[in-house]
Write a protein that holds these residues in place. Sequence first.
Motif, short mmCIF file in Angstrom:
data_model
loop_
_atom_site.label_atom_id
_atom_site.label_comp_id
_atom_site.label_asym_id
_atom_site.label_seq_id
_atom_site.Cartn_x
_atom_site.Cartn_y
_atom_site.Cartn_z
N VAL A 75 9.35 -1.79 -7.93
CA VAL A 75 8.02 -2.42 -7.96
C VAL A 75 6.94 -1.38 -8.24
O VAL A 75 6.98 -0.27 -7.69
CB VAL A 75 7.73 -3.12 -6.62
CG1 VAL A 75 6.25 -3.46 -6.47
CG2 VAL A 75 8.55 -4.40 -6.48
N VAL A 76 6.01 -1.75 -9.08
CA VAL A 76 4.75 -0.99 -9.19
C VAL A 76 3.58 -1.97 -9.07
O VAL A 76 3.70 -3.14 -9.42
CB VAL A 76 4.62 -0.25 -10.55
CG1 VAL A 76 5.68 0.84 -10.67
CG2 VAL A 76 4.67 -1.21 -11.74
N ALA A 121 10.19 6.90 -12.61
CA ALA A 121 10.93 7.60 -11.55
C ALA A 121 11.87 6.62 -10.83
O ALA A 121 13.00 6.98 -10.46
CB ALA A 121 9.96 8.22 -10.56
N GLN A 122 11.42 5.40 -10.63
CA GLN A 122 12.28 4.40 -9.97
C GLN A 122 13.46 4.03 -10.87
O GLN A 122 14.60 3.86 -10.40
CB GLN A 122 11.46 3.16 -9.63
CG GLN A 122 10.44 3.40 -8.52
CD GLN A 122 9.66 2.15 -8.18
OE1 GLN A 122 10.19 1.19 -7.63
NE2 GLN A 122 8.38 2.15 -8.51
N LEU A 123 13.20 3.91 -12.16
CA LEU A 123 14.29 3.60 -13.09
C LEU A 123 15.31 4.74 -13.10
O LEU A 123 16.52 4.51 -13.10
CB LEU A 123 13.73 3.35 -14.49
CG LEU A 123 12.91 2.06 -14.65
CD1 LEU A 123 12.11 2.07 -15.96
CD2 LEU A 123 13.81 0.82 -14.60
N GLU A 124 14.79 5.94 -13.09
CA GLU A 124 15.66 7.12 -13.06
C GLU A 124 16.50 7.16 -11.78
O GLU A 124 17.67 7.58 -11.79
CB GLU A 124 14.76 8.36 -13.08
CG GLU A 124 15.33 9.57 -13.76
CD GLU A 124 14.28 10.68 -13.75
OE1 GLU A 124 14.39 11.57 -12.90
OE2 GLU A 124 13.33 10.62 -14.57
N LYS A 143 4.55 6.98 -14.59
CA LYS A 143 5.42 7.97 -13.93
C LYS A 143 6.18 7.34 -12.77
O LYS A 143 7.36 7.60 -12.57
CB LYS A 143 4.57 9.13 -13.39
CG LYS A 143 4.13 10.09 -14.46
CD LYS A 143 3.41 11.27 -13.84
CE LYS A 143 3.00 12.25 -14.93
NZ LYS A 143 2.23 13.35 -14.45
N TRP A 144 5.49 6.51 -12.01
CA TRP A 144 6.09 5.90 -10.82
C TRP A 144 7.19 4.90 -11.23
O TRP A 144 8.29 4.90 -10.66
CB TRP A 144 5.00 5.25 -9.98
CG TRP A 144 5.44 4.51 -8.75
CD1 TRP A 144 4.93 3.32 -8.31
CD2 TRP A 144 6.42 4.90 -7.78
NE1 TRP A 144 5.55 2.95 -7.14
CE2 TRP A 144 6.48 3.91 -6.80
CE3 TRP A 144 7.29 5.99 -7.67
CZ2 TRP A 144 7.35 3.95 -5.71
CZ3 TRP A 144 8.16 6.04 -6.59
CH2 TRP A 144 8.18 5.04 -5.62
N PRO A 178 0.79 -1.24 0.00
CA PRO A 178 0.00 0.00 0.00
C PRO A 178 0.81 1.28 0.00
O PRO A 178 0.25 2.34 0.29
CB PRO A 178 -0.85 -0.13 1.26
CG PRO A 178 -0.13 -1.05 2.15
CD PRO A 178 0.70 -1.95 1.29
N VAL A 179 2.12 1.22 -0.32
CA VAL A 179 2.89 2.46 -0.36
C VAL A 179 2.29 3.41 -1.41
O VAL A 179 2.26 4.63 -1.23
CB VAL A 179 4.39 2.19 -0.61
CG1 VAL A 179 4.67 1.84 -2.06
CG2 VAL A 179 5.26 3.34 -0.15
N GLU A 180 1.75 2.82 -2.48
CA GLU A 180 1.13 3.66 -3.51
C GLU A 180 -0.20 4.23 -3.01
O GLU A 180 -0.58 5.35 -3.33
CB GLU A 180 0.92 2.85 -4.79
CG GLU A 180 2.23 2.43 -5.43
CD GLU A 180 2.04 1.63 -6.71
OE1 GLU A 180 0.98 1.72 -7.35
OE2 GLU A 180 2.99 0.90 -7.07
N ILE A 181 -0.91 3.43 -2.22
CA ILE A 181 -2.18 3.89 -1.66
C ILE A 181 -1.94 5.08 -0.72
O ILE A 181 -2.70 6.05 -0.72
CB ILE A 181 -2.86 2.71 -0.91
CG1 ILE A 181 -3.28 1.65 -1.92
CG2 ILE A 181 -4.04 3.16 -0.06
CD1 ILE A 181 -4.24 2.13 -2.99
#
Lengths: 353, 212
Positions: A143-144, A188-191, A184-185, A75-78
């Motif tokens: 992770v997404v 951003a992690q790849l970046e 986008k998420w 739930p980090v995205e939540i």
Amino acid sequence: MSEPKMTSLQRVLTTLGHEEPDRVPLFLLLTMHGAKELGLSIKDYFSKGEYVAEGQLRLLEKYGHDCLYSFFYAPVEIEAWGGEVLYQDDGPPNSGQPFITDPSAISKLKIPDVKETPALAKVLEATRLMKKEIGDKAPIIGVVMSPFSLPVMQTGFDAYLEMIYKDRPLFNSLMEINEAFCVKWANAQLEAGATAICYFDPLSSPTIIPRELYLQTGYHVAKRTISRINGATATHMASGRALPIIADLTATKTAAVGISAAENIGEVKEACRGKLTVLGNLNGIEMIHWDRAEVKAAVQNAIAGAASGGGFILSDNHGEIPYQVPDEVLLAISEAVNHFGNYPLDWLVKDDD
Amino acid sequence: MPEIVDNFKNALLSSDEEGASAILDQYLLKHTPLQFVEEIVVKTLDDIGSGWENGDYALSQVYMSGRICEALLDRALPDQSGQRWHKPKMAIALLSDYHSLGKKIVYSVMRAGGFQLVDYGRVEVEELVARVTEDRLEVIMISVLMLSSALQVKEVVRRLSPRSDNLKIVVGGAPFRLDRQLWQEVGADAVGYTASDALHIASSLQGGKADE
């Protein structure tokens, strides 16, 4: 023990290219175990990116496996969307009450700023710290939640199933918003330094929805989303089955698939051979009380079923090893891979003879 | 008879509420609602449940089937009809977990199977033990998804065992499906791997209808 011929990153890239590396890559997808290493509660551990980075680096050193895992909790995205996260002492944080309770709220949703929202910023910070430390020696797996699976936490599972079946326009609106966020998420992690993205998509599994429905829904979502992610993805079914949709998953251009412990790994491998790397499928729940003989049997079975020709990473079936799995079991898994996972797999050929 | 079961099953699997309702209406011209439950609903949900267990059907189909049957039977067998099974006295709860779909499916299937049961919703150990004791239940069905929640059943069993000789603790959920010994390790009396397993467990413990 002789020095390995490849770094973890070389090993993983080789197997993703469907060739045999020096040995079978092992991903111990540990999230909460880092808290034990640092002597912190799960809640405190996940409060700072530096803790998770340090925890992951210690776990890599301790178990000698082949990845860093920047996944905090589902739930980090939540949390980023303004939803509630509920911590517990001995398991992963859960999402609280769904924050979308009224269909009209969907059109008003604002996509979180992936770099500024604190819940996501700490993941990016952890990723940057890990990358700084590890360089190109081992992959960092970001992770997404897939846009298609995220609504289970956004609206609640039952309400979401009803939406899929009964209100396709509303479903499409939500997917449009979730896809934009997910891309986008992931990017951003790849970046920040992630090598690849694990696209958790349990709802697409035939365990959860029938293939015909997947082909109308999650399949298109995955195709659109994965094509916009600027790096390799592994689609994970989080304990769900994958075999009936292997060809469909391949068409989404994902590079790997995380499969269920309920599946015959050899059958899945044959369906995937040369097209998709198989990730799996040690039973994370049973793992809690495995003895050394059971570890050996499970590792041998997975390697025998899926390792030939590369295109295989040994892992658990869920993408998150339970907090209760003891260190001894994890060490025994690592030892078994070092013993049985070296290519060429001579012991396998001898056994066949 | 098999043809109507097939037609009903196909309607449920394709989430065709109108088709399923028309089959019920047709059947009730010559039979009772309870016959529909026993001859059609239980068989169909059984088949769909075992189909999910072996990978032929999906959880969404199990869920939608349960919901459709629950709605049909709420209409054909309203609570005040006196024809529902009130025994064994039972409730269902989601224990220390936030994943409620499994509980909702089992609740729907139990209702569709003609049973009366109380839904405790989401509870922690303390509240569950208190309510089970106060309500003098004969069966408590505990649903979980997380392993940490499944392990909490041990504490429920420990605290309920001394005072509830006639209570049966039935568990279900993903950890119990992935580890087939876990239900015994936590001290449960029975485990259900599919929603319709719950129907059979309740039937085996049934003492008869309350109004009989």
